[in-house]
Design a protein around this motif. Sequence first.
Motif, PDB file in Angstrom:
ATOM      1  N   VAL A  44       0.849  -1.198   0.000  1.00 24.08           N
ATOM      2  CA  VAL A  44       0.000   0.000   0.000  1.00 24.08           C
ATOM      3  C   VAL A  44       0.882   1.244   0.000  1.00 24.08           C
ATOM      4  O   VAL A  44       0.720   2.160  -0.811  1.00 24.08           O
ATOM      5  CB  VAL A  44      -0.924   0.030   1.240  1.00 24.08           C
ATOM      6  CG1 VAL A  44      -1.799   1.280   1.219  1.00 24.08           C
ATOM      7  CG2 VAL A  44      -1.776  -1.240   1.312  1.00 24.08           C
ATOM      8  N   ASP A  45       1.858   1.267   0.915  1.00 26.45           N
ATOM      9  CA  ASP A  45       2.741   2.435   1.018  1.00 26.45           C
ATOM     10  C   ASP A  45       3.618   2.584  -0.222  1.00 26.45           C
ATOM     11  O   ASP A  45       3.788   3.673  -0.757  1.00 26.45           O
ATOM     12  CB  ASP A  45       3.636   2.302   2.252  1.00 26.45           C
ATOM     13  CG  ASP A  45       2.816   2.258   3.539  1.00 26.45           C
ATOM     14  OD1 ASP A  45       1.666   2.746   3.511  1.00 26.45           O
ATOM     15  OD2 ASP A  45       3.316   1.748   4.561  1.00 26.45           O
ATOM     16  N   ALA A  49       3.676   5.673  -2.814  1.00 32.27           N
ATOM     17  CA  ALA A  49       4.896   6.452  -3.021  1.00 32.27           C
ATOM     18  C   ALA A  49       5.319   6.394  -4.482  1.00 32.27           C
ATOM     19  O   ALA A  49       5.753   7.395  -5.060  1.00 32.27           O
ATOM     20  CB  ALA A  49       6.010   5.919  -2.121  1.00 32.27           C
ATOM     21  N   PHE A  50       5.166   5.218  -5.082  1.00 30.38           N
ATOM     22  CA  PHE A  50       5.529   5.090  -6.501  1.00 30.38           C
ATOM     23  C   PHE A  50       4.704   6.051  -7.351  1.00 30.38           C
ATOM     24  O   PHE A  50       5.238   6.760  -8.203  1.00 30.38           O
ATOM     25  CB  PHE A  50       5.335   3.653  -6.990  1.00 30.38           C
ATOM     26  CG  PHE A  50       5.379   3.555  -8.488  1.00 30.38           C
ATOM     27  CD1 PHE A  50       6.591   3.640  -9.149  1.00 30.38           C
ATOM     28  CD2 PHE A  50       4.214   3.460  -9.232  1.00 30.38           C
ATOM     29  CE1 PHE A  50       6.650   3.616 -10.530  1.00 30.38           C
ATOM     30  CE2 PHE A  50       4.257   3.437 -10.608  1.00 30.38           C
ATOM     31  CZ  PHE A  50       5.475   3.510 -11.261  1.00 30.38           C
ATOM     32  N   VAL A  51       3.398   6.055  -7.111  1.00 30.33           N
ATOM     33  CA  VAL A  51       2.524   6.898  -7.935  1.00 30.33           C
ATOM     34  C   VAL A  51       2.858   8.381  -7.719  1.00 30.33           C
ATOM     35  O   VAL A  51       3.107   9.121  -8.670  1.00 30.33           O
ATOM     36  CB  VAL A  51       1.038   6.608  -7.626  1.00 30.33           C
ATOM     37  CG1 VAL A  51       0.135   7.657  -8.273  1.00 30.33           C
ATOM     38  CG2 VAL A  51       0.658   5.215  -8.111  1.00 30.33           C
TER      39      VAL A  51
ATOM     40  N   ARG B  46      -7.983   7.285  -6.975  1.00 31.71           N
ATOM     41  CA  ARG B  46      -8.633   6.076  -7.481  1.00 31.71           C
ATOM     42  C   ARG B  46      -7.752   4.846  -7.264  1.00 31.71           C
ATOM     43  O   ARG B  46      -8.240   3.784  -6.847  1.00 31.71           O
ATOM     44  CB  ARG B  46      -8.953   6.260  -8.966  1.00 31.71           C
ATOM     45  CG  ARG B  46      -9.592   5.056  -9.622  1.00 31.71           C
ATOM     46  CD  ARG B  46     -11.081   4.963  -9.321  1.00 31.71           C
ATOM     47  NE  ARG B  46     -11.624   3.695  -9.797  1.00 31.71           N
ATOM     48  CZ  ARG B  46     -11.967   3.452 -11.064  1.00 31.71           C
ATOM     49  NH1 ARG B  46     -11.849   4.394 -11.985  1.00 31.71           N
ATOM     50  NH2 ARG B  46     -12.440   2.266 -11.410  1.00 31.71           N
ATOM     51  N   LEU B  47      -6.455   4.973  -7.543  1.00 34.08           N
ATOM     52  CA  LEU B  47      -5.566   3.823  -7.353  1.00 34.08           C
ATOM     53  C   LEU B  47      -5.443   3.483  -5.873  1.00 34.08           C
ATOM     54  O   LEU B  47      -5.419   2.316  -5.500  1.00 34.08           O
ATOM     55  CB  LEU B  47      -4.176   4.107  -7.948  1.00 34.08           C
ATOM     56  CG  LEU B  47      -4.067   3.998  -9.466  1.00 34.08           C
ATOM     57  CD1 LEU B  47      -2.650   4.333  -9.934  1.00 34.08           C
ATOM     58  CD2 LEU B  47      -4.449   2.592  -9.949  1.00 34.08           C
ATOM     59  N   GLY B  48      -5.380   4.511  -5.033  1.00 33.22           N
ATOM     60  CA  GLY B  48      -5.318   4.259  -3.593  1.00 33.22           C
ATOM     61  C   GLY B  48      -6.557   3.511  -3.124  1.00 33.22           C
ATOM     62  O   GLY B  48      -6.474   2.523  -2.385  1.00 33.22           O
ATOM     63  N   ALA B  49      -7.720   3.973  -3.574  1.00 32.75           N
ATOM     64  CA  ALA B  49      -8.975   3.320  -3.185  1.00 32.75           C
ATOM     65  C   ALA B  49      -9.047   1.916  -3.764  1.00 32.75           C
ATOM     66  O   ALA B  49      -9.491   0.976  -3.099  1.00 32.75           O
ATOM     67  CB  ALA B  49     -10.169   4.153  -3.673  1.00 32.75           C
ATOM     68  N   PHE B  50      -8.572   1.768  -4.996  1.00 32.79           N
ATOM     69  CA  PHE B  50      -8.584   0.438  -5.611  1.00 32.79           C
ATOM     70  C   PHE B  50      -7.739  -0.534  -4.788  1.00 32.79           C
ATOM     71  O   PHE B  50      -8.175  -1.649  -4.488  1.00 32.79           O
ATOM     72  CB  PHE B  50      -8.050   0.487  -7.049  1.00 32.79           C
ATOM     73  CG  PHE B  50      -7.737  -0.879  -7.581  1.00 32.79           C
ATOM     74  CD1 PHE B  50      -8.754  -1.728  -7.969  1.00 32.79           C
ATOM     75  CD2 PHE B  50      -6.428  -1.347  -7.625  1.00 32.79           C
ATOM     76  CE1 PHE B  50      -8.480  -3.010  -8.407  1.00 32.79           C
ATOM     77  CE2 PHE B  50      -6.141  -2.626  -8.055  1.00 32.79           C
ATOM     78  CZ  PHE B  50      -7.172  -3.458  -8.446  1.00 32.79           C
TER      79      PHE B  50
END
Lengths: 400, 400
Positions: A44-45, A49-51, B46-50
Amino acid sequence: MTTPPDVLDAADPLAAFRDRFVIDDDLVAYLDGNSLGRLPRATVDRLGAFVREEWGSRLIRGWDDAWVDLPVTVGDELGEALLGAAAGRTVIADSTSVNLYKLLHAAIGARPDRDEIVIDATNFPTDRYLVESVAAARGLTVRWLRPDLVDNVTVDALADVLGARTAVVVLSQVDYRSGTLVDLPAVTRLVHEHGAVIVWDLCHSVGVMPIALDSADVDFAVGCTYKYLNSGPGAPAFLYVAERHLSAVTQPIAGWWSASDLFAMSETYEVAPTIRRMLSGTPSVAGIVAVQEGVRLIAEAGVDAIRAKSEALTAYTVELLDDAGLEIVTPREPASRGSHVTVRAPEARRVADAMIERGVVPDFREPDLIRLGLSPLSTSFAEVEAGVRILVDCVGGTRR
Amino acid sequence: MTTPPDVLDAADPLAAFRDRFVIDDDLVAYLDGNSLGRLPRATVDRLGAFVREEWGSRLIRGWDDAWVDLPVTVGDELGEALLGAAAGRTVIADSTSVNLYKLLHAAIGARPDRDEIVIDATNFPTDRYLVESVAAARGLTVRWLRPDLVDNVTVDALADVLGARTAVVVLSQVDYRSGTLVDLPAVTRLVHEHGAVIVWDLCHSVGVMPIALDSADVDFAVGCTYKYLNSGPGAPAFLYVAERHLSAVTQPIAGWWSASDLFAMSETYEVAPTIRRMLSGTPSVAGIVAVQEGVRLIAEAGVDAIRAKSEALTAYTVELLDDAGLEIVTPREPASRGSHVTVRAPEARRVADAMIERGVVPDFREPDLIRLGLSPLSTSFAEVEAGVRILVDCVGGTRR
C-alpha cells in the motif's frame, strides 16, 4: 481430538507475518490466497509512493533512473530468493499466458528436429489451450497425459509417452485443482534422458516451497505473482530461461524491449544478448514494484520456513476435513501436495456461495470441487478452523 | 512579436484542466507528455482506493464484482469517447507490442491469399521489428515505404507500392519522431481499394485529436495509454477490431481469457464470440483502472476542444522556434501534424541533457532530434514559452 487452533497459532514462528497484511475483519476466513493473495501493508505504502513520487514527480526521468532495468533486477530478486536461479535468468513482464506462449515457441525452437509436445490433460486451461494452438501453428503433435485428478504425474506414467519424437514437455509443479505436487527434479531428469526440454508452470508452487531450477537443470519456467506472491490482480508474471539456452533462445514477439539497445531505435532489429530478449513491450512498472514487495516478504520469511508452515496448515486442514467425513481429493502425503486442499462435494457451487454468505471465501472449481487455499504468511490456524467449520456446516445444509 | 503566454493561458478554455494533474513545481516545463503523460490527481485517489478497498478488502470477490469485464467496459469507454468506435470493438490489456503482434496475425489471417505486408521505414521500432518477424514467420514479404522523415505518407506514395499481393498495411497515424499526421480516412480508403486491410498504430494520436475508426472503415488499430491518456508507465494498451472482422478474427495467443467462458475451464478451447477473443491472460486491473481515469478526463474535456488547444500549442511552439531560428522537422501546416513539435539540432543529446539540468524535460531521439511534447490538458502556454526559451539558450550554449 485435534489441537486447538490458538495453540497452533501460538507456536507458529511465522505468526507475526499475518500483521504485515491488510486483514479485513468482515471476513471470517479468506481461503483463496491461491487465486488472489492478500494485500501486503508495505505494498500500500510502496504503490502510493511510486505513484506520487516516481510517476508524478520524476515522470519520464524515471525510465533513466531505474524503471528500464526493473524487469531484470526484480526478476533477479525473485529468481534468487524463490526459484534457486542465478541472476540474469528471470524476467518479470506480461501475463503468464503471454510468457508461456513465448516459452513454448522457445522450447520448440530448442528441439527443431522433433515433432511432439507432451502435456497433461489436467493442466490449467491456458496451458492446454496454448499448447494446442502453438503445436498446430508449428506443426507439432500433442501427446496427452491423462492422469486421474488425484494422480501424481509419476515418472513411470510420463516414461510411457516420452520418446525420440518428444520435443517439449509442459507440466505444472502443483496441480491447480487437486493440489498434487509433482517431483520436479525427477521429472526434469527423465525428460532430459529422452533428449527433450521441459517447461514448468510454477503458478501454484512459487512462493510456498523451495524451488531449485538451476540445480534441477530445468530448461524453462513460468509463473504468476498474484497468488502466493501477493502482487495484486493481474500483476505481471515471470519467466525463467536456463543459462545454457540463453544465447540461442528465440521468442516470436520481437518488440523494442527485446532489442539490444532499447533507445537506439535502430533500423534493424538486433536481439538483446541477455534475458531481456524475452521481453516485448513496456511492462507495468507499478506491477513490478508490487511484485518486488511480495518477493521481499517471502525472502524475509524464507521459503523453508514457509514450506514448513504450509505443510502444517494443509495437515491441519486435512485433519479437520477427515473429522467431518468430507471427501478430500488432495494427496494425503504432505510431501505430495502444494499449499491448497481440495474437497469434493455435491452441489459444490451452492456450498461455496453459502460459505461466502457467511464470510468464508473458498474457491469453486467445476464441476464439484472446493479449493481451500492456505497462504502461509497470511493464513492463521484459527482462520482455517473457522473456515472449515463453516464449510462443514454448509455441506450439511445442502444435504438436508 | 508573439502573444505573451499569459494572455494565451487566460484565453484557454481548457486552462483549468491543468489543476487536475500533479504539477511538480521543481520543473520549469514538462514537454514530454508524449512519452509519459502527467499524473492525474483523480488517479492518485482512485488507485489508492482500488488497492485498499477493492484488492485489500474485496479480494478474490473483485473478479465477480466487475474486474472480469473491465477490459471490455473500459475499452468501450475509450472506444466511444476517443476512437469513434461503437461498443464491443475495443479491449484494454497487454502491451502495445503484444497487441500489435496479435493484430498483425489477425490481419494476415484476414487476407490469406496475399503475401505482402507494407510498412514505412520511419515507423516506431516495435512496429518495424514485429512486422519483419511476423512476416517471416507467416511467409510474407515486407514492402518498405521509404518516406523522408518529414514527408507525410501520402496517398500517392502509398499507391505506388499497393497491389494485388498486398495483404496488410501498417502505419502510424502520427509519426513518433517528426509528428507528421497521416490522413487516416484517405489512406484507409486507398488500402481498401486495393483489397488489403490496414492496422493503424494510434500511440501518438489517441487522446489529442478526434479519431473516427468506425466511420473511416478501419480494420484494426492499436495504441498505448501512457502518453496522452496519462495512465502511468507501462499501463495496458488497447486494440480495436472492426465489427465485420469480429466473427472470423483469429490471434495466436489463445489463453483462458480469450475462451468463451473464462471460468468453465473446459477441456477444449472454444473461442469467445466477442472482442474478448483478442485477450490472452489476466490483464492488470490497477492498470485498467488508471486508464479509465485518463479516458474520463479526456472525455470530459472533449477531443474537439483538445485538438483545438493542441493546434494552438504547436502553432505557438513553431512561432517561438522560428523566432529563434531553430530548424523544425515537424510539418508547418497545423492540420498535418500531431501534438508534438520536433527540432533538429547539432549535439541534440547534449542539448537535451542541458535542458533537463535547467528543469525542462524534452525528449531526445537519435541522432539529432529534440521532441517537444504538448499535452493539451496539462501543458500551459507559459510552460511552452519557458521551455523553448531554455531550449534556445542551450542550443546557443552548445554553439559557442
